[in-house]
Design a protein around this motif. Structure first.
Motif, PDB file in Angstrom:
ATOM      1  N   ILE A 227       0.883  -1.035   0.066  1.00  0.00           N
ATOM      2  CA  ILE A 227      -0.096  -0.014  -0.005  1.00  0.00           C
ATOM      3  C   ILE A 227       1.144   1.175  -0.116  1.00  0.00           C
ATOM      4  CG2 ILE A 227      -1.792   1.258   0.970  1.00  0.00           C
ATOM      5  CD1 ILE A 227      -2.302  -1.398   2.849  1.00  0.00           C
ATOM      6  N   LYS A 228       0.546   2.065  -0.878  1.00  0.00           N
ATOM      7  CA  LYS A 228       1.454   3.227  -0.974  1.00  0.00           C
ATOM      8  C   LYS A 228       0.841   4.297  -0.099  1.00  0.00           C
ATOM      9  CE  LYS A 228       4.271   4.082  -4.659  1.00  0.00           C
ATOM     10  NZ  LYS A 228       4.202   3.999  -6.233  1.00  0.00           N
ATOM     11  N   LEU A 229       1.454   4.921   0.966  1.00  0.00           N
ATOM     12  CA  LEU A 229       1.087   5.879   1.946  1.00  0.00           C
ATOM     13  C   LEU A 229       1.408   7.164   1.636  1.00  0.00           C
ATOM     14  CD1 LEU A 229       1.974   3.663   5.000  1.00  0.00           C
ATOM     15  CD2 LEU A 229      -0.241   3.954   4.057  1.00  0.00           C
TER      16      LEU A 229
ATOM     17  N   PHE B  91       2.981   9.653  -1.882  1.00  0.00           N
ATOM     18  CA  PHE B  91       3.414   9.697  -2.878  1.00  0.00           C
ATOM     19  C   PHE B  91       4.180  10.932  -3.438  1.00  0.00           C
ATOM     20  CE2 PHE B  91       4.023   7.858  -7.184  1.00  0.00           C
ATOM     21  CZ  PHE B  91       3.473   8.849  -8.161  1.00  0.00           C
ATOM     22  N   SER B  92       5.477  11.081  -3.471  1.00  0.00           N
ATOM     23  CA  SER B  92       6.059  12.416  -3.947  1.00  0.00           C
ATOM     24  C   SER B  92       7.147  11.831  -4.890  1.00  0.00           C
ATOM     25  CB  SER B  92       6.350  13.367  -2.863  1.00  0.00           C
ATOM     26  OG  SER B  92       7.610  12.628  -2.465  1.00  0.00           O
TER      27      SER B  92
ATOM     28  N   ASP C 283      10.302  12.174  -4.535  1.00  0.00           N
ATOM     29  CA  ASP C 283      11.533  11.639  -4.146  1.00  0.00           C
ATOM     30  C   ASP C 283      11.221  10.835  -2.938  1.00  0.00           C
ATOM     31  OD1 ASP C 283      13.070  14.652  -2.468  1.00  0.00           O
ATOM     32  OD2 ASP C 283      10.991  13.682  -2.615  1.00  0.00           O
TER      33      ASP C 283
ATOM     34  N   VAL D 100       6.535   6.227   0.722  1.00  0.00           N
ATOM     35  CA  VAL D 100       6.283   5.284   1.972  1.00  0.00           C
ATOM     36  C   VAL D 100       5.402   4.451   1.772  1.00  0.00           C
ATOM     37  CG1 VAL D 100       5.697   5.547   4.300  1.00  0.00           C
ATOM     38  CG2 VAL D 100       6.568   7.530   3.477  1.00  0.00           C
TER      39      VAL D 100
ATOM     40  N   TYR E 221       3.614   0.498   2.590  1.00  0.00           N
ATOM     41  CA  TYR E 221       3.128  -0.361   3.827  1.00  0.00           C
ATOM     42  C   TYR E 221       3.130  -1.766   3.457  1.00  0.00           C
ATOM     43  CZ  TYR E 221       0.539  -3.041   7.285  1.00  0.00           C
ATOM     44  OH  TYR E 221      -0.018  -3.891   8.177  1.00  0.00           O
TER      45      TYR E 221
ATOM     46  N   LEU F 164       6.564  -2.247  12.387  1.00  0.00           N
ATOM     47  CA  LEU F 164       5.366  -1.114  12.657  1.00  0.00           C
ATOM     48  C   LEU F 164       5.201  -1.086  14.126  1.00  0.00           C
ATOM     49  CD1 LEU F 164       3.352   0.256  10.808  1.00  0.00           C
ATOM     50  CD2 LEU F 164       1.798  -1.354  11.349  1.00  0.00           C
TER      51      LEU F 164
ATOM     52  N   LEU G  20       4.663   2.387  16.336  1.00  0.00           N
ATOM     53  CA  LEU G  20       3.551   2.582  17.046  1.00  0.00           C
ATOM     54  C   LEU G  20       4.119   2.956  18.585  1.00  0.00           C
ATOM     55  CD1 LEU G  20       0.655   0.137  15.867  1.00  0.00           C
ATOM     56  CD2 LEU G  20       0.777   2.892  15.885  1.00  0.00           C
TER      57      LEU G  20
ATOM     58  N   PHE H 232       5.775   6.342  19.137  1.00  0.00           N
ATOM     59  CA  PHE H 232       4.760   7.580  19.159  1.00  0.00           C
ATOM     60  C   PHE H 232       3.883   7.434  20.504  1.00  0.00           C
ATOM     61  CE2 PHE H 232       5.870   9.009  15.390  1.00  0.00           C
ATOM     62  CZ  PHE H 232       5.627   8.268  14.283  1.00  0.00           C
TER      63      PHE H 232
END
Lengths: 215, 301
Positions: free
Chosen positions: A2-4, A6-7, A9, A12, A14, A42, A46, A49
């Motif tokens: 899963i792409k979290l 998208f830029s 360069d 991120v 998953y 992951l 978590l 944080f």
């Protein structure tokens, strides 16, 4: 996968309970792509944080514990800037638990003596130093320096301390605890020529804990 | 909302390839050069940092929460000031700080002085511009660190002495502590009353008298220690030595303060008022050994 994010360069992704961070800087002159890939489990992400939210900083805890364990090394006064009570509470519980393992149920005494001792040291330090201290800072320092006492009481689980060797060991541990505590107080409060004067009431307080442990 | 988007992505669901291109669930702020134009317009305001749960969102309205926080902190400050003012009325903290401004050298010299005061020459408290020097600079100045530490050490030592003789219980310890405290309070009040009745103009404050009365705890500790180590004979020897030393110390220290009419050569003139003051000083000095014996003899068997 899963792409979290998208830029152009930084990506991120998953996948399979891991987070992948892919950084591909585009170098204009050489047009070559070098990529760096980092993956983090992951759960670690978590929990880090969660700890940040709770204000638990493991680096600082480790630093303070190392300061306590080496009473002869110089320390700077900035490590006690944030009041951290998790370490002290953990050490108090550990002391009570090791006493329990040795057959003495003294949780009430441990808490009562710590509270009284913290209050007494707070009043004394406020009278003796130019800088005001908060009760939390005093409690934090005294709690951290309880660590050698925890090791003494865990030693007392296996061997009885009511002998000359045990008493000598207890005296050494009391000296160790009070030297570290006074060293941290003197560094934090910028008091000169008063380390032994601060070490004496700390030694009295830890002496009471040692009495609980030995007898 | 970005939070919900995050929670959705935590479940390990294999998403189809449809989410690969231009995924609207952007969670991380894109800090590369400028925002790419392919961003969906509605989302940039809501892309929060991962761990940054802002407090203001708990109340719906940030203006109300700011106001509440300001009012609460103002109230707390006011009440703190009031409490400090009330405490300062009974126990002036600044005057008390003077008595605790000690350092290790002073404490060592003072303890040596308490045990062997016979060779000390100059007993006057030095002044600097109308205010007495702190104990750090002047060994004759009274302090409250030694009496308070000695009091606590005495209580712990009494507990240990009773424990060694198998007579320990927390009630006995409490009784010991309160007895010692009450006797000091009685002595301080008695001395204050005498000084008031005789209208002596001294600069002895209550804390000064408390300090001088508290020095006897050092003698008590030494006597009990010697009694524990060397038995009853050691106890009596230590008691005699510390009593003499303490009497000498009290007389020399208080003489300068209570007997105020001292001529230029340092000789005390003998008139009626001075005699009463002398009697007060001697009575204080003689009271010390009595109270030391009274408070310690039951600890030595």
């Amino acid at each position: 996968m899963i792409k979290l994010c998208f830029s152009h360069d930084l990506q991120v992704l998953y996948f399979n309970n891991h987070i992948f961070i892919l950084y591909t800087p585009l170098n204009d002159t050489l047009q070559a792509e070098t990529a760096a890939l980092v993956y983090l489990p992951l759960d670690y992400l978590l929990m880090s944080f969660v700890f940040e939210e709770l204000g638990i900083n493991f680096q600082h805890i480790q630093q303070k514990t190392l300061t306590v364990l080496n009473p002869l090394k110089q320390t700077d006064g900035s490590i006690m800037n944030e009041t951290d009570l998790t370490g002290p509470v953990v050490f108090c519980l550990a002391l009570g638990t090791t006493l329990l393992l040795a057959g003495k149920v003294h949780f009430g005494y441990v808490y009562g003596i710590s509270a009284l001792g913290c209050l007494g040291m707070y009043m004394l330090l406020n009278l003796m130093s130019r800088i005001e201290v908060s009760c939390g800072c005093v409690a934090s320092v005294l709690g951290y320096c309880l660590l050698p006492m925890v090791s003494l009481s865990s030693f007392a689980v296996f061997f009885s301390l009511q002998s000359i060797f045990g008493i000598v060991l207890a005296v050494i541990v009391i000296g160790w605890c009070s030297l570290s505590a006074s060293k941290i107080f003197v560094a934090t409060l910028a008091m000169d020529g008063q380390q032994l004067l601060i070490a004496y009431p700390c030694a009295l307080l830890y002496g009471v804990f040692a009495l609980l442990t030995v007898f | 909302m970005a939070h919900q988007g995050y929670r959705q992505n935590m479940k390990p669901r294999a998403r189809g390839p449809s989410t690969m291109a231009g995924d609207p669930n952007q969670l991380f702020e894109d800090t590369s050069a400028g925002m790419p134009p392919s961003q969906p317009g509605g989302y940039p305001n809501q892309s929060y940092d991962m761990g940054n749960f802002s407090v203001n969102n708990i109340f719906g309205d940030s203006v109300v929460s700011d106001l509440a926080m300001a009012y609460g902190s103002n109230l707390a400050n006011q009440s703190k000031e009031m409490v400090n003012k009330e405490i300062n009325r009974f126990m002036p903290i600044n005057k008390l700080k003077y008595f605790f401004a000690v350092d290790t050298k002073y404490v060592v010299k003072k303890l040596a002085l308490l045990m062997f005061p016979y060779t000390h020459q100059n007993w006057e408290v030095r002044y600097s511009r109308d205010s007495p020097l702190t104990p750090r600079c002047d060994v004759n100045a009274p302090d409250l660190y030694i009496p308070s530490m000695a009091f606590i050490t005495y209580i712990l030592l009494a507990g240990m002495a009773l424990g060694i003789q198998k007579r320990f219980s927390p009630e006995v310890l409490g009784m010991c502590a309160s007895t010692a405290l009450v006797w000091i309070i009685i002595e301080v009040l008695a001395l204050l009353l005498c000084l008031y009745l005789v209208t002596v103009h001294t600069d002895l404050t209550t804390f000064d008298i408390l300090a001088y009365s508290g020095y006897k705890y050092v003698g008590m500790i030494l006597s009990v220690l010697f009694g524990l180590l060397f038995g009853k004979d050691g106890y009596y020897v230590a008691l005699a030595w510390t009593s003499c030393a303490l009497m000498f110390f009290i007389v020399r220290s208080l003489r300068m303060k209570i007997l105020s009419t001292v001529s230029s050569e340092g000789m005390v003139s003998y008139n009626a008022k001075n005699q009463i003051r002398l009697y007060i000083t001697m009575a204080t000095a003689l009271f010390q050994p009595v109270i030391i014996y009274w408070l310690t003899f039951h600890l030595i068997r």
